[in-house]
Write a protein that holds these residues in place. Structure first.
Motif, PDB file in Angstrom:
ATOM      1  N   GLY A  86       0.808  -1.210   0.000  1.00  0.00           N
ATOM      2  CA  GLY A  86       0.000   0.000   0.000  1.00  0.00           C
ATOM      3  C   GLY A  86       0.842   1.261   0.000  1.00  0.00           C
ATOM      4  O   GLY A  86       2.058   1.240   0.149  1.00  0.00           O
ATOM      5  N   GLU A 109      -8.880   0.002   4.101  1.00  0.00           N
ATOM      6  CA  GLU A 109      -9.454  -1.231   3.557  1.00  0.00           C
ATOM      7  C   GLU A 109      -8.749  -1.658   2.272  1.00  0.00           C
ATOM      8  O   GLU A 109      -8.707  -2.847   1.955  1.00  0.00           O
ATOM      9  CB  GLU A 109     -10.949  -1.062   3.302  1.00  0.00           C
ATOM     10  CG  GLU A 109     -11.781  -1.046   4.561  1.00  0.00           C
ATOM     11  CD  GLU A 109     -13.250  -0.769   4.299  1.00  0.00           C
ATOM     12  OE1 GLU A 109     -13.636  -0.543   3.124  1.00  0.00           O
ATOM     13  OE2 GLU A 109     -14.030  -0.774   5.271  1.00  0.00           O
ATOM     14  N   LYS A 110      -8.198  -0.701   1.546  1.00  0.00           N
ATOM     15  CA  LYS A 110      -7.472  -0.996   0.303  1.00  0.00           C
ATOM     16  C   LYS A 110      -6.002  -1.322   0.574  1.00  0.00           C
ATOM     17  O   LYS A 110      -5.228  -1.506  -0.354  1.00  0.00           O
ATOM     18  CB  LYS A 110      -7.558   0.185  -0.665  1.00  0.00           C
ATOM     19  CG  LYS A 110      -8.964   0.461  -1.153  1.00  0.00           C
ATOM     20  CD  LYS A 110      -9.454  -0.681  -2.007  1.00  0.00           C
ATOM     21  CE  LYS A 110     -10.836  -0.367  -2.555  1.00  0.00           C
ATOM     22  NZ  LYS A 110     -11.380  -1.457  -3.341  1.00  0.00           N
ATOM     23  N   ASN A 158      -3.722   0.548   2.445  1.00  0.00           N
ATOM     24  CA  ASN A 158      -2.819   1.688   2.576  1.00  0.00           C
ATOM     25  C   ASN A 158      -2.506   1.976   4.038  1.00  0.00           C
ATOM     26  O   ASN A 158      -3.305   1.701   4.927  1.00  0.00           O
ATOM     27  CB  ASN A 158      -3.439   2.933   1.938  1.00  0.00           C
ATOM     28  CG  ASN A 158      -3.625   2.760   0.449  1.00  0.00           C
ATOM     29  OD1 ASN A 158      -2.668   2.585  -0.283  1.00  0.00           O
ATOM     30  ND2 ASN A 158      -4.860   2.770  -0.001  1.00  0.00           N
TER      31      ASN A 158
END
Length: 53
Positions: free
Chosen positions: A2, A31-32, A34
Motif C-alpha cells: 500500500g 481497507e485498500k 494503505n
C-alpha cells in the motif's frame, strides 16, 4: 504494497462533518491496504513563519 496516505483534517470540531468525512476516507484507504495517518490541525499549534533564516 500500500501507499502512505496523510490526511490533514482542518475541521475546528472533533467529530464535525469534515472530520467525519476524513474518517470515512481513512477507513476506505485502510481497507485498500494503505498506511494512513490523520492529523487534526486544530489540535496543533501552527504559527506563521518568523523569518529567522
Amino acid at each position: 504494497m500500500g501507499k502512505n496516505v496523510l490526511i490533514l483534517s482542518g475541521s475546528p470540531r472533533k467529530g464535525g462533518n469534515s472530520d467525519l468525512l476524513c474518517d470515512e476516507f481513512m477507513r476506505g484507504a485502510q481497507e485498500k491496504g494503505n498506511n494512513v495517518e490523520k492529523i487534526r490541525i486544530a489540535a496543533k499549534k501552527v504559527q506563521p513563519c518568523s523569518a529567522c533564516y
